[in-house]
Design a protein around this motif. Structure first.
Motif, PDB file in Angstrom:
ATOM      1  N   MET A 147       0.839  -1.183   0.000  1.00 14.39           N
ATOM      2  CA  MET A 147       0.000   0.000   0.000  1.00 14.39           C
ATOM      3  C   MET A 147       0.883   1.246   0.000  1.00 14.39           C
ATOM      4  O   MET A 147       1.845   1.331   0.744  1.00 14.39           O
ATOM      5  CB  MET A 147      -0.914  -0.012   1.233  1.00 14.39           C
ATOM      6  N   LYS A 156       2.101   5.197   0.554  1.00 12.18           N
ATOM      7  CA  LYS A 156       2.027   6.097   1.712  1.00 12.18           C
ATOM      8  C   LYS A 156       0.766   6.957   1.649  1.00 12.18           C
ATOM      9  O   LYS A 156       0.124   7.190   2.671  1.00 12.18           O
ATOM     10  CB  LYS A 156       3.262   6.994   1.771  1.00 12.18           C
ATOM     11  N   GLU A 161      -2.085   6.259   0.101  1.00 11.26           N
ATOM     12  CA  GLU A 161      -3.274   5.440   0.374  1.00 11.26           C
ATOM     13  C   GLU A 161      -3.349   5.067   1.854  1.00 11.26           C
ATOM     14  O   GLU A 161      -4.442   4.986   2.422  1.00 11.26           O
ATOM     15  CB  GLU A 161      -3.307   4.220  -0.530  1.00 11.26           C
ATOM     16  N   GLN A 162      -2.200   4.874   2.486  1.00  9.78           N
ATOM     17  CA  GLN A 162      -2.183   4.630   3.924  1.00  9.78           C
ATOM     18  C   GLN A 162      -2.736   5.855   4.659  1.00  9.78           C
ATOM     19  O   GLN A 162      -3.529   5.729   5.585  1.00  9.78           O
ATOM     20  CB  GLN A 162      -0.769   4.312   4.402  1.00  9.78           C
ATOM     21  N   ARG A 163      -2.330   7.049   4.226  1.00  9.00           N
ATOM     22  CA  ARG A 163      -2.839   8.283   4.842  1.00  9.00           C
ATOM     23  C   ARG A 163      -4.344   8.404   4.619  1.00  9.00           C
ATOM     24  O   ARG A 163      -5.088   8.801   5.519  1.00  9.00           O
ATOM     25  CB  ARG A 163      -2.102   9.503   4.259  1.00  9.00           C
ATOM     26  N   ASN A 184      -6.423   5.955   4.324  1.00 11.70           N
ATOM     27  CA  ASN A 184      -7.028   4.999   5.262  1.00 11.70           C
ATOM     28  C   ASN A 184      -7.099   5.578   6.664  1.00 11.70           C
ATOM     29  O   ASN A 184      -8.099   5.404   7.368  1.00 11.70           O
ATOM     30  CB  ASN A 184      -6.263   3.674   5.269  1.00 11.70           C
ATOM     31  N   GLU A 185      -6.024   6.261   7.091  1.00  4.78           N
ATOM     32  CA  GLU A 185      -6.022   6.904   8.414  1.00  4.78           C
ATOM     33  C   GLU A 185      -7.138   7.928   8.528  1.00  4.78           C
ATOM     34  O   GLU A 185      -7.690   8.132   9.618  1.00  4.78           O
ATOM     35  CB  GLU A 185      -4.670   7.583   8.672  1.00  4.78           C
TER      36      GLU A 185
END
Length: 154
Positions: free
Chosen positions: A1, A3, A5-7, A9-10
């Motif tokens: 994933m 960075k 897309e991780q953000r 998600n957060e």
């Protein structure tokens, strides 16, 4: 994933599938190191769930949330064009169109929904130039439409 897309998600955001064009255009186009999105409407699950004029049947707060939805849809279109949102080096420009009641003058606050969201996702790279324009009507009677231009790495 990635960075980015991780953000997302957060922030509780999942990129939707790109809405197929309703006319003769592409949702996003790369030209050199820039990617331009076509105007993104606040489509949710492929449908325009809210219609009308901001300052009329639509509140400025509701329109601000819809501008955020437009920005999310723009990121989905950009991802489809470049494959990985981590390639985005900077959000260059945001243009927001607000279908406005005749006496509504809060277009900048509405488009903040897109701008502030992009800032949350991209931090300093999310700071961008911007236009917020009131218009008489938008496609499908949408309250808001947003275009995003980004610079990408190869």
């Amino acid at each position: 994933m990635s960075k980015i897309e991780q953000r997302l998600n957060e922030l509780g955001v999942t990129l939707p599938p790109v809405v197929p064009p309703v006319a003769a255009y592409t949702p996003a186009l790369r030209d050199g190191d820039l990617v331009y999105t076509s105007g993104q409407l606040p489509m949710i699950n492929g449908e325009l769930t809210v219609t009308g004029k901001v300052g009329g049947t639509i509140s400025a707060d509701q329109a601000q949330e819809l501008a955020k939805v437009c920005a999310i849809n723009a990121l989905a279109a950009i991802k489809e064009a470049i494959g990985d949102l981590d390639k985005i080096e900077r959000i260059v420009k945001v243009v927001g169109f607000v279908s406005s009641a005749p006496d509504f003058t809060g277009q900048p606050a509405v488009v903040n929904g897109a701008s502030e969201f992009l800032g949350e996702v991209f931090g300093e790279q999310g700071v961008h130039a911007r236009s917020a324009v009131g218009v008489a009507v938008l496609p499908l009677d949408a309250p808001v439409e947003v275009e995003v231009t980004v610079r990408v790495a190869d």
